[in-house]
Design a protein around this motif. Structure first.
Motif, mmCIF file in Angstrom:
data_model
loop_
_atom_site.group_PDB
_atom_site.id
_atom_site.type_symbol
_atom_site.label_atom_id
_atom_site.label_comp_id
_atom_site.label_asym_id
_atom_site.label_seq_id
_atom_site.Cartn_x
_atom_site.Cartn_y
_atom_site.Cartn_z
ATOM 1 N N SER A 103 -31.662 -35.771 -16.670
ATOM 2 C CA SER A 103 -30.450 -35.341 -15.433
ATOM 3 C C SER A 103 -29.615 -34.946 -16.392
ATOM 4 N N VAL A 104 -28.552 -34.123 -15.516
ATOM 5 C CA VAL A 104 -27.569 -33.700 -15.952
ATOM 6 C C VAL A 104 -26.624 -33.113 -14.963
ATOM 7 N N ASN A 105 -25.297 -33.836 -15.268
ATOM 8 C CA ASN A 105 -24.587 -34.439 -13.839
ATOM 9 C C ASN A 105 -23.814 -32.711 -13.939
ATOM 10 N N TRP A 106 -23.214 -32.514 -12.532
ATOM 11 C CA TRP A 106 -23.069 -30.946 -13.200
ATOM 12 C C TRP A 106 -20.998 -31.146 -12.779
ATOM 13 N N HIS A 107 -20.921 -32.108 -12.690
ATOM 14 C CA HIS A 107 -19.726 -32.357 -12.131
ATOM 15 C C HIS A 107 -19.067 -32.678 -13.785
ATOM 16 N N GLU A 108 -19.467 -33.413 -15.142
ATOM 17 C CA GLU A 108 -19.207 -33.073 -15.684
ATOM 18 C C GLU A 108 -18.498 -32.224 -16.893
ATOM 19 N N PRO A 109 -17.896 -32.718 -17.776
ATOM 20 C CA PRO A 109 -17.401 -31.787 -18.488
ATOM 21 C C PRO A 109 -18.567 -31.085 -19.252
ATOM 22 N N GLY A 110 -18.870 -29.705 -19.749
ATOM 23 C CA GLY A 110 -19.610 -29.386 -20.351
ATOM 24 C C GLY A 110 -21.390 -28.915 -19.288
ATOM 25 N N ALA A 111 -21.382 -28.946 -18.247
ATOM 26 C CA ALA A 111 -22.426 -29.219 -17.985
ATOM 27 C C ALA A 111 -23.563 -28.741 -18.001
ATOM 28 N N GLU A 112 -22.763 -27.213 -17.939
ATOM 29 C CA GLU A 112 -24.535 -25.764 -18.412
ATOM 30 C C GLU A 112 -24.063 -25.557 -18.931
ATOM 31 N N GLU A 113 -23.594 -26.144 -20.287
ATOM 32 C CA GLU A 113 -23.919 -26.135 -22.243
ATOM 33 C C GLU A 113 -25.101 -26.970 -22.615
ATOM 34 N N VAL A 114 -24.768 -27.633 -21.757
ATOM 35 C CA VAL A 114 -25.861 -29.214 -21.994
ATOM 36 C C VAL A 114 -26.878 -28.830 -21.049
ATOM 37 N N ALA A 115 -27.320 -28.297 -19.696
ATOM 38 C CA ALA A 115 -28.337 -27.768 -19.220
ATOM 39 C C ALA A 115 -28.863 -26.386 -19.766
ATOM 40 N N PRO A 143 -25.724 -19.665 -12.760
ATOM 41 C CA PRO A 143 -26.686 -19.299 -12.889
ATOM 42 C C PRO A 143 -28.152 -19.522 -13.545
ATOM 43 N N LEU A 144 -27.936 -21.375 -13.682
ATOM 44 C CA LEU A 144 -28.933 -21.745 -13.908
ATOM 45 C C LEU A 144 -29.548 -23.370 -13.284
ATOM 46 N N GLY A 145 -28.820 -22.160 -11.664
ATOM 47 C CA GLY A 145 -29.180 -22.875 -10.326
ATOM 48 C C GLY A 145 -30.798 -22.670 -10.877
ATOM 49 N N GLY A 146 -31.124 -21.436 -10.261
ATOM 50 C CA GLY A 146 -32.647 -21.164 -10.093
ATOM 51 C C GLY A 146 -33.499 -22.013 -10.679
ATOM 52 N N ARG A 147 -33.442 -21.890 -12.245
ATOM 53 C CA ARG A 147 -34.198 -22.134 -13.086
ATOM 54 C C ARG A 147 -34.039 -23.766 -14.041
ATOM 55 N N VAL A 148 -34.030 -25.162 -12.181
ATOM 56 C CA VAL A 148 -34.118 -26.136 -12.922
ATOM 57 C C VAL A 148 -35.141 -26.939 -11.778
ATOM 58 N N LEU A 149 -35.624 -28.104 -12.850
ATOM 59 C CA LEU A 149 -36.494 -28.363 -11.974
ATOM 60 C C LEU A 149 -36.101 -28.439 -10.622
ATOM 61 N N ARG A 150 -35.858 -29.702 -10.627
ATOM 62 C CA ARG A 150 -34.990 -30.374 -8.634
ATOM 63 C C ARG A 150 -33.544 -30.451 -9.187
#
Length: 253
Positions: A103-115, A143-150
């Motif tokens: 799980s990656v919390n999208w409001h947290e700093p660095g979420a895009e990089e972690v994902a 840009p990663l929205g369509g690539r997440v599992l859920r």
């Protein structure tokens, strides 16, 4: 889909039923899966009980749990575990045993990089979108929205009378969520109202000691398996979730 969230940031102070060690987590996972859970979410811990993303701690937890269950197993990447985004990414890149998802919390700093680091390693991403945050707006631009599992839609409003309304607002803010599946869940006082809503809407959901410590009737839960049994007794009409006498192993009595 019924995910079980075994421990979260709970500690021994929340009760002896909270699993912390790899062995306790594995046992709890096995009981929960036997009760009907189809996915596992866990927060790995050091021997002293501190949450950790270190490769050694993550590997020990995943290996113990996978030795007991054959369903997908995921972990957290919460910023409270490793506040520095660069260090969080470095931890992920150093993992020697990979979870099925994280799980990656999208409001947290660095979420895009972690994902992105998780995607690079072939780990499924659960996009954590919390109510009351900018997570939904940030995810909509990702840009990663369509690539997440859920999408893991988390209602942080714990008031039983307002949690369902907050859940509906959160779902509305997600739009089509890039066409990705949505898992909807709540916390503490809002956990059961939101789970009932998820069942009515036909969405995936989750339950476990991370999210709630009591059964629908207010009785203290004795195990994750007991919570799973109670959650699966909730029908889409919201009925069937009262007066359930369940044993600590998740079996009805």
């Amino acid at each position: 889909m019924m995910q079980v969230c075994l421990n979260g940031s709970r500690s021994a102070a929340d009760g002896a039923m909270i699993p912390l060690s790899p062995q306790a987590l594995a046992e709890s996972a096995a009981e929960a899966v036997a009760a009907g859970a189809t996915d596992v979410h866990v927060h790995p811990r050091t021997p002293c009980g501190r949450e950790s993303l270190s490769p050694r701690v993550v590997a020990a937890t995943l290996e113990a749990v996978r030795a007991r269950v054959d369903v997908p197993v995921g972990v957290t990447t919460g910023a409270w575990v490793e506040p520095d985004p660069d260090a969080r990414v470095a931890r992920i890149r150093s993992w020697t045993v990979l979870p099925d998802h994280a799980s990656v919390n999208w409001h947290e700093p660095g979420a895009e990089e972690v994902a992105a680091a998780l995607v690079e390693r072939g780990v499924g991403v659960e996009a954590g979108i919390w109510s009351g945050t900018e997570g939904a707006a940030r995810f909509a631009r990702s840009p990663l929205g369509g690539r997440v599992l859920r999408v893991l839609a988390e209602v942080t409003e714990t008031g039983p009378g307002t949690a369902e309304r907050t859940a509906r607002e959160l779902l509305g803010s997600l739009g089509d969520a890039f066409g990705r599946p949505v898992l909807l869940h709540g916390e503490d006082g809002g956990a059961w109202p939101v789970l009932r809503l998820a069942r009515r809407l036909g969405l995936a959901t989750r339950v476990g000691l991370e999210d709630v410590l009591v059964l629908p009737d207010g009785e203290r839960a004795r195990s994750n398996a007991q919570l799973v049994t109670a959650a699966l007794a909730v029908r889409a009409d919201g009925k069937g979730d009262t007066g359930v006498d369940t044993g600590g192993d998740g079996s009805r009595r």
